[in-house]
Design a protein around this motif. Sequence first.
Motif, PDB file in Angstrom:
ATOM      1  N   UNK A   1       0.819  -1.211   0.000  1.00 44.08           N
ATOM      2  CA  UNK A   1       0.000   0.000   0.000  1.00 44.08           C
ATOM      3  C   UNK A   1       0.855   1.265   0.000  1.00 44.08           C
ATOM      4  N   UNK A   2       0.447   2.241  -0.784  1.00 38.79           N
ATOM      5  CA  UNK A   2       1.151   3.522  -0.804  1.00 38.79           C
ATOM      6  C   UNK A   2       0.764   4.299   0.466  1.00 38.79           C
ATOM      7  N   UNK A   3       1.778   4.822   1.178  1.00 37.76           N
ATOM      8  CA  UNK A   3       1.508   5.612   2.387  1.00 37.76           C
ATOM      9  C   UNK A   3       1.617   7.099   2.060  1.00 37.76           C
ATOM     10  N   UNK A   4       2.690   7.480   1.389  1.00 41.85           N
ATOM     11  CA  UNK A   4       2.865   8.839   0.884  1.00 41.85           C
ATOM     12  C   UNK A   4       3.736   8.695  -0.367  1.00 41.85           C
ATOM     13  N   UNK A   5       3.171   8.972  -1.508  1.00 44.84           N
ATOM     14  CA  UNK A   5       3.868   8.743  -2.783  1.00 44.84           C
ATOM     15  C   UNK A   5       5.251   9.382  -2.755  1.00 44.84           C
ATOM     16  N   UNK A   6       6.291   8.692  -3.185  1.00 43.60           N
ATOM     17  CA  UNK A   6       6.292   7.331  -3.753  1.00 43.60           C
ATOM     18  C   UNK A   6       6.671   6.238  -2.754  1.00 43.60           C
ATOM     19  N   UNK A   7       6.476   6.466  -1.463  1.00 41.08           N
ATOM     20  CA  UNK A   7       6.873   5.458  -0.468  1.00 41.08           C
ATOM     21  C   UNK A   7       5.708   4.526  -0.115  1.00 41.08           C
TER      22      UNK A   7
END
Lengths: 397, 137
Positions: A208-214
């Motif tokens: 799952x993306x938490x804060x793009x791109x992480x």
Amino acid sequence: MSAQSRSAAIVGIHEYPSRDVEGRVTPLQIKAESAARALDDAGLTWRDVDAIYDAGEAGPMSGFMISEYFGLKPNVIDTTNVGGSSYEYHAAHAARDIAAGKAKVALLTYGSTAHSNMARIGVGGRGGAALSPGDNMEIFTGMTLVANYAMVARRHMHQYGTTSEQLAEISTATRYHAMRNPQAVQAMKDLEFLDIRETTIADVVNSRMIADPLHLLECCMISDGGGAVVIAAPDVARNCRKQPVWILGSGEATKYPENGGDITTSAAAQSAPQAFGQAGIRPAEIDIAMIYDSFSITVLTLLEDLGFCPKGEGGRWVEGGRLRFDRKDGPALNTDGGGLSSNHPGMRGIFLLIEAARQLRGESTSQVAGARLAVAHGNGGMLGSRHCAGTIILGRD
Amino acid sequence: MADANRPLPSLNEADTGAFWEATRDKVLRYQKCDDCGTVVFHPRRHCTGCTSGNLSWHTASGKGTLYTFSVVRQSYHPFFRGKVPYAIAWVDLDEGPRLLTNITGVTDPATELTCGQRVTVDWEEHEELNIPLFRPA
């Protein structure tokens, strides 16, 4: 190897085993128990300690509070707090104080119940009272810790063509090591990780993306925990139970938002040359790279800034698993499993020293045969805005 | 329960309060040293480039470039949890200052934003001050 100053050594270590204390112990109790076990490890006692280094994470005014709690009357009291890099600063200061003859035995401790407290460190947002002029300019934005680091990753991708698959190499290498460390496996169970196993690049980029791109699997855990490190003068170190792990060099630096600045370069670019220069070695000689893995991008940025590869080439450099302990073509990264997969109670810097010492003693669960030189690099604060860097070079006899 | 409003800067903060005072008139201000020309931002009382410290306020055009950004998809903050996904960004104003802000005027920030694109200020109105958000130019 060039002539090096060997005037202080890590002689005792302890990593508090539990990552979920379920409210049964306090951070102070974790610190005290860890201190006692680290002193045992060294063959020393409370009475041998004459210098205290404390980040104040377990209570304010820790210079006297922690001394009273431990029952010590130290001659040197240092309460430097630079976030997760505090312990690299403490080690650097202890080595200097010992070399100057101000102390013989230094005690560094850490304790945190961040998990039990349900501290939403990464995604809590920032609110409440404005603490500083910088905060007052940023308080309205809904910055999260993850987003702060994600903005470094985004710019790194834009500037150098770095990919999510390359960043995922950091996560898969640390998980590879974590699966060999029973304490890390237990930590992931206690913190209710889903599907605890070695991960693939695809696992990471599909999480799952938490804060793009992480993505989720590029973010460290939030655990309870703590530990202790004992650092001693040569005459003490030679009589301790375990072989000394010498502090060969240190470097400190800070970085903050600057108009026109380059967010892809961290304070490590300033601290690393100091540390490597003092130690008289090159990054290519390093066997063990204990690098603060708050997020995948932290490690990628720091590998470049520490000098393992040129700026911007980190993505290509980490491809193909060269950071694993059983590879010959790169330093072994975070062989305990790191903050990503073993232990991150908020300020991970002490574990970088502990695992580096284990490796140089031959005690790691992902032991690199014949490991001689290690770097422990702490990044405290936020990589994408204001932070401190602490670099420590360690070597065995 | 904390209120579900955007957290606002303090008008009384000693170094940056004057910046926020000017936003009442939707003026985006920054400081520059009369002696050495250094752009000082965030605002403060002393020049970081020289020790003479003769700073003057200047008005920025509100135009700038997106330096980098992220799209926040998880937040426990009582206001921002209702805003996800939202874009947070460092914007380089043409006059030099780099400021942290949110990007408006996009429906899918993850695909519509790129580093280096031009942006312009988009004031969000509040009672005591206004907030400089930015949208694609």
